[in-house]
Design a protein around this motif. Structure first.
Motif, PDB file in Angstrom:
ATOM      1  N   PHE A   1       0.866  -1.179   0.000  1.00 55.36           N
ATOM      2  CA  PHE A   1       0.000   0.000   0.000  1.00 55.36           C
ATOM      3  C   PHE A   1       0.903   1.230   0.000  1.00 55.36           C
ATOM      4  CE2 PHE A   1      -2.779  -3.185   1.875  1.00 55.36           C
ATOM      5  CZ  PHE A   1      -4.013  -2.907   1.294  1.00 55.36           C
ATOM      6  N   THR A   2       0.605   2.180  -0.877  1.00 48.60           N
ATOM      7  CA  THR A   2       1.337   3.444  -0.913  1.00 48.60           C
ATOM      8  C   THR A   2       0.365   4.588  -0.657  1.00 48.60           C
ATOM      9  OG1 THR A   2       2.920   2.580  -2.537  1.00 48.60           O
ATOM     10  CG2 THR A   2       2.806   4.962  -2.273  1.00 48.60           C
ATOM     11  N   LEU A   3       0.661   5.390   0.358  1.00 47.21           N
ATOM     12  CA  LEU A   3      -0.162   6.541   0.715  1.00 47.21           C
ATOM     13  C   LEU A   3       0.539   7.806   0.268  1.00 47.21           C
ATOM     14  CD1 LEU A   3      -0.909   5.457   4.405  1.00 47.21           C
ATOM     15  CD2 LEU A   3      -2.043   4.702   2.314  1.00 47.21           C
ATOM     16  N   LYS A   4      -0.116   8.599  -0.550  1.00 53.30           N
ATOM     17  CA  LYS A   4       0.452   9.840  -1.056  1.00 53.30           C
ATOM     18  C   LYS A   4      -0.156  11.001  -0.296  1.00 53.30           C
ATOM     19  CE  LYS A   4       1.481  12.178  -5.456  1.00 53.30           C
ATOM     20  NZ  LYS A   4       1.232  12.136  -6.940  1.00 53.30           N
ATOM     21  N   ILE A   5       0.635  11.585   0.625  1.00 56.43           N
ATOM     22  CA  ILE A   5       0.135  12.576   1.572  1.00 56.43           C
ATOM     23  C   ILE A   5       0.753  13.949   1.271  1.00 56.43           C
ATOM     24  CG2 ILE A   5      -0.170  13.147   4.006  1.00 56.43           C
ATOM     25  CD1 ILE A   5       0.449  10.222   4.671  1.00 56.43           C
ATOM     26  N   HIS A   6      -0.081  14.970   1.144  1.00 58.84           N
ATOM     27  CA  HIS A   6       0.409  16.323   0.912  1.00 58.84           C
ATOM     28  C   HIS A   6       1.259  16.801   2.084  1.00 58.84           C
ATOM     29  CE1 HIS A   6      -2.025  17.344  -2.677  1.00 58.84           C
ATOM     30  NE2 HIS A   6      -2.955  16.551  -2.138  1.00 58.84           N
TER      31      HIS A   6
END
Length: 212
Positions: free
Chosen positions: A205-210
């Motif tokens: 799982f890859t979470l792309k967080i600002h």
């Protein structure tokens, strides 16, 4: 069922400790019992935390108190907690770049725990779970990878649906609420989730967080 199973396990190990706890020759069994009771207690706590989140959501009382959060510190603490509780897998914090985000800290912690607990649930004993966070182009890319049972491509779109429990390697676990809650938290933080999985080889799982 979700509560009954860990409570039954706890009761069983308490009986073992009651019968053999004072026997010096049963040291290994005593240690196994203590670890099992700790693990199952944590499972219950995680379930109650998720159920409380759902209840607040359905009652429209769920609030996200966002502030500047040190993501690096959060990841370190979440990983340390898992290290303390999980002695059955090879755990690695591969990278943890300095990063700040604007978020509700409590629910971000809950989301990360859900992904790590999911990796733990579907990775056989002795398998690898890798946690990392790197900064790239204004985002923190948080990855949770495991060497577990994986998923077939046709199932990837289903995993965030509430109540869905996928059969992986003959196992069906949980109420199917954890990942749906993680998705709700991510959506409320404008976090994009990518999933890569190979049946029999593991999931990432890859979470792309600002960044803030």
């Amino acid at each position: 069922h979700e509560l009954k199973t860990p409570l039954t396990v706890i009761e069983w190990y308490i009986d073992i400790l009651d019968k053999h706890g004072q026997n010096a020759e049963k040291q290994e069994l005593r240690e196994e019992s203590i670890v099992a009771i700790r693990d199952e207690t944590q499972n219950i706590k995680s379930l109650l935390e998720n159920l409380r989140f759902l209840a607040r959501s359905e009652q429209n009382t769920l609030k996200f108190d966002k502030e500047v959060v040190n993501l690096t510190d959060v990841i370190e603490k979440v990983f340390s907690r898992m290290q303390a509780l999980d002695k059955n897998h090879v755990l690695t914090l591969a990278q943890n770049d300095s990063a700040q985000i604007y978020a509700d800290k409590l629910t971000i912690v809950q989301m990360l725990r859900i992904f790590l607990d999911n990796a733990k649930k579907y990775t056989p004993k002795g398998g690898n779970i890798t946690f990392s966070s790197r900064v790239e182009n204004g985002f923190a890319l948080v990855k949770i990878s495991d060497s577990g049972v994986g998923m077939a491509p046709e199932n990837l779109e289903k995993i965030f649906e509430r109540g869905v429990r996928l059969e992986n390697g003959g196992r069906v676990d949980g109420f199917g609420i954890g990942l749906s809650i993680a998705k709700m938290i991510a959506d409320n933080h404008d976090i994009k989730i990518d999933v890569e999985s190979t049946l029999g080889a593991g999931t990432t799982f890859t979470l792309k967080i600002h960044l803030f």
